[in-house]
Design an enzyme around this catalytic site. Structure first.
Site, PDB file in Angstrom:
ATOM      1  N   HIS A  49      36.900  23.426  35.110  1.00  0.00           N
ATOM      2  CA  HIS A  49      36.855  22.421  36.432  1.00  0.00           C
ATOM      3  C   HIS A  49      36.361  23.199  37.495  1.00  0.00           C
ATOM      4  O   HIS A  49      37.012  24.610  37.913  1.00  0.00           O
ATOM      5  CB  HIS A  49      38.081  21.697  36.652  1.00  0.00           C
ATOM      6  CG  HIS A  49      37.951  20.407  37.338  1.00  0.00           C
ATOM      7  ND1 HIS A  49      37.741  20.507  38.684  1.00  0.00           N
ATOM      8  CD2 HIS A  49      37.815  19.266  36.989  1.00  0.00           C
ATOM      9  CE1 HIS A  49      37.806  19.309  39.329  1.00  0.00           C
ATOM     10  NE2 HIS A  49      37.909  18.555  38.215  1.00  0.00           N
ATOM     11  N   ASP A  81      45.554  26.114  34.860  1.00  0.00           N
ATOM     12  CA  ASP A  81      45.277  24.739  35.466  1.00  0.00           C
ATOM     13  C   ASP A  81      45.803  23.729  34.158  1.00  0.00           C
ATOM     14  O   ASP A  81      45.139  23.474  33.351  1.00  0.00           O
ATOM     15  CB  ASP A  81      43.953  24.576  35.640  1.00  0.00           C
ATOM     16  CG  ASP A  81      43.306  23.197  35.896  1.00  0.00           C
ATOM     17  OD1 ASP A  81      44.290  22.350  35.801  1.00  0.00           O
ATOM     18  OD2 ASP A  81      42.277  23.068  36.197  1.00  0.00           O
ATOM     19  N   GLN A  85      44.913  18.901  32.896  1.00  0.00           N
ATOM     20  CA  GLN A  85      44.594  18.043  31.786  1.00  0.00           C
ATOM     21  C   GLN A  85      45.684  18.029  30.682  1.00  0.00           C
ATOM     22  O   GLN A  85      45.648  17.269  29.649  1.00  0.00           O
ATOM     23  CB  GLN A  85      43.197  18.355  31.322  1.00  0.00           C
ATOM     24  CG  GLN A  85      42.464  17.466  30.806  1.00  0.00           C
ATOM     25  CD  GLN A  85      42.091  16.198  31.669  1.00  0.00           C
ATOM     26  OE1 GLN A  85      42.301  15.077  31.288  1.00  0.00           O
ATOM     27  NE2 GLN A  85      41.621  16.382  32.649  1.00  0.00           N
ATOM     28  N   LYS A  96      47.045  12.251  36.723  1.00  0.00           N
ATOM     29  CA  LYS A  96      46.809  12.213  35.526  1.00  0.00           C
ATOM     30  C   LYS A  96      47.772  12.176  34.464  1.00  0.00           C
ATOM     31  O   LYS A  96      47.620  12.118  33.259  1.00  0.00           O
ATOM     32  CB  LYS A  96      46.031  13.573  35.451  1.00  0.00           C
ATOM     33  CG  LYS A  96      44.708  13.757  36.027  1.00  0.00           C
ATOM     34  CD  LYS A  96      43.562  14.586  35.656  1.00  0.00           C
ATOM     35  CE  LYS A  96      42.500  14.648  36.549  1.00  0.00           C
ATOM     36  NZ  LYS A  96      41.539  15.834  36.656  1.00  0.00           N
ATOM     37  N   CYS A 153      32.828  17.562  36.661  1.00  0.00           N
ATOM     38  CA  CYS A 153      32.911  18.595  37.587  1.00  0.00           C
ATOM     39  C   CYS A 153      33.166  20.118  36.662  1.00  0.00           C
ATOM     40  O   CYS A 153      34.013  20.707  37.032  1.00  0.00           O
ATOM     41  CB  CYS A 153      34.470  18.507  38.096  1.00  0.00           C
ATOM     42  SG  CYS A 153      34.237  16.976  39.393  1.00  0.00           S
TER      43      CYS A 153
HETATM   44  C1  LIG Z   1      41.341  16.514  37.281  1.00  0.00           C
HETATM   45  C2  LIG Z   1      41.461  18.150  37.159  1.00  0.00           C
HETATM   46  C3  LIG Z   1      41.243  19.136  38.251  1.00  0.00           C
HETATM   47  C4  LIG Z   1      41.511  18.568  39.591  1.00  0.00           C
HETATM   48  O1  LIG Z   1      42.418  17.785  39.995  1.00  0.00           O
HETATM   49  P1  LIG Z   1      42.816  16.942  41.389  1.00  0.00           P
HETATM   50  O2  LIG Z   1      43.903  16.094  41.241  1.00  0.00           O
HETATM   51  O3  LIG Z   1      41.407  16.402  41.559  1.00  0.00           O
HETATM   52  O4  LIG Z   1      42.934  18.057  42.160  1.00  0.00           O
HETATM   53  C5  LIG Z   1      41.246  20.346  37.922  1.00  0.00           C
HETATM   54  N1  LIG Z   1      41.198  21.019  36.723  1.00  0.00           N
HETATM   55  C6  LIG Z   1      41.402  20.045  35.753  1.00  0.00           C
HETATM   56  C7  LIG Z   1      41.197  20.485  34.181  1.00  0.00           C
HETATM   57  C8  LIG Z   1      41.267  18.501  35.990  1.00  0.00           C
HETATM   58  O5  LIG Z   1      41.200  17.769  34.709  1.00  0.00           O
END
Ligand SMILES: *Cc1c(COP(=O)(O)O)cnc(C)c1O
Length: 404
Positions: free
Chosen positions: A121, A198, A201, A224, A362
């Site tokens: 992302h 990260d 997800q 999420k 993104c």
């Molecule tokens: C949604 C997402 C982000 C960004 O999260 P924010 O809540 O917009 O800061 C980063 N990485 C992944 C894999 C995502 O799905």
């Protein structure tokens, strides 16, 4: 097993209509919907004990502080984190990554190497590019294959004594791929590199155990995983959080301030400058309670059924191609239909009440890899049904006929 009919009653938004059709919400990878239990926690906070935390001696402030710290404890236990002060409550994944990327400015030198996966992302790319500009460090990319899986052989070749940091998502938001982060973390540690995963997800689909993973940093966004927007987690090992300088200066993050010198507060407050999203933090805790009452293993099993059902059905549509075909993937289906623009398909689906995301999600480098402008992405949650998948498939079919 999960009782979908019962679960759907927890989500008031699922009863609404869009363009005169029942809403079919399949944009869960962008944000999840919010159950009544979480909405109630938000209403309760503003109705009964809205106050600033950690400051006042008064009762409301004490109640808000206790609830906020209780939410931190819930986050700690959910992710099996050793110490409560290793949980930094942030505005979400983007904020969390920026805290770490900013902090590494003073720890890197010219020529140090950072490894980023090819399926990140933007929020796990851009802060590191900015870090490289500040420090002269070099960003190298771990490539992926046609199925949307990382090339682990190349990863091992890229790792060296020069590698200081590796960052990778646990699950790709654009492809659904579950990355082999355990092996990646182990290999990075063998050359002395730190790893940031990260987990934005991953949190909605699996339970990540920070101590078992032995990861250095892990990030989550509450929105999420059935929580509100604008709040999330940065997990950091105590040794790393102690080493990193604060990200923002302000109230709450200090021990003592004079005009000559300021000393910083202990963890986690060092990274929590200013009045935080108090209500959001409390609601994040309520969201974890909600998810845990159902059980992430049940959620994952059900979502996997939806994924298989939807994949099989969608592939019967002529000219439809799915991007991200790893055997290890979650309930995200990115697809295109030959000769049609994803945006046009998405617009028709919206007319039919079906909410999907279209575009680059993104993650432009992934789209460049496949040489496409974007995809249509349907992402399923545990409150979706096979009947909704049927409507999705019929609607895509209809869009295809209209655009042909
Ligand atoms: C949604 C997402 C982000 C960004 O999260 P924010 O809540 O917009 O800061 C980063 N990485 C992944 C894999 C995502 O799905």
């Amino acid at each position: 097993m999960i009782d979908v009919a019962k679960i759907r009653k927890d989500f008031p938004i699922l009863t609404r209509e869009v363009n005169g059709k029942p809403l079919i919400y399949l944009d869960n990878a962008a944000t999840s919907q919010t159950p009544t239990q979480v909405i109630d926690a938000i209403v309760d906070y503003y109705t009964n004990y809205n106050a600033n935390i950690h400051r006042g001696v008064h009762t409301l402030s004490q109640e808000a502080t206790d609830a906020y710290e209780e939410a931190r404890a819930k986050v700690q236990h959910h992710f099996n984190i050793a110490k409560p002060h290793e949980v930094i409550l942030t505005a979400g994944t983007t904020h969390s990554i920026n805290i770490v990327a900013s902090g590494f400015t003073s720890l890197l030198k010219k020529g140090d190497e950072l490894l980023v996966s090819a399926m990140e992302h933007h929020s796990n790319i851009v802060p590191w590019q900015m870090l490289c500009e500040r420090t002269g460090a070099i960003l190298k990319v771990i490539p992926m294959n046609e199925q949307g899986e990382l090339e682990m052989g190349v990863y091992h070749e890229l790792l060296s004594d020069a590698t200081k940091l590796v960052f990778c998502n646990h699950i790709s938001n654009a492809l659904g791929t579950i990355n082999p982060i355990e092996a990646m973390i182990k290999a990075a540690h063998e050359v002395g590199a730190a790893v940031l995963v990260d987990g934005a997800q991953a949190a909605p689909h699996l339970k990540a155990d920070m101590q078992k993973l032995d990861v250095d940093f892990y990030t989550v966004s509450a929105h999420k995983i059935c929580g509100p927007t604008g709040v999330g987690m940065l997990y950091g090992k105590e040794e790393w959080l102690a080493k990193l300088p604060p990200y923002q200066g302000g109230g709450e993050m200090i021990a003592e301030v004079t005009f000559e010198k300021t000393t910083y507060a202990d963890l986690p407050h060092k990274f929590e400058a200013g009045t935080p999203n108090i209500c959001g933090g409390i609601a994040f805790g309520a969201a974890l309670d909600y998810i845990n009452a159902i059980g992430l293993e049940h959620i994952a099993a059900y979502e996997n059924e939806l994924l298989e059902y939807a994949t099989t059905k969608l592939l019967t549509i002529e000219g439809l191609k799915i991007y991200g075909t790893s055997v290890n993937k979650t309930s995200v289906i990115s697809f295109n239909i030959e000769g049609m623009h994803p945006y046009d398909i998405g617009s028709i689906l919206d007319k039919l009440g079906v909410a999907v995301r279209t575009g680059h999600h993104c993650a432009q480098p992934i789209m460049d890899f496949y040489k496409i402008p974007g995809t249509v992405r349907a992402s399923f949650s545990f409150y979706n049904t096979t009947e909704e998948v049927d409507v999705l498939v019929a609607s895509v079919e209809r869009a295809r006929n209209m655009l042909a």
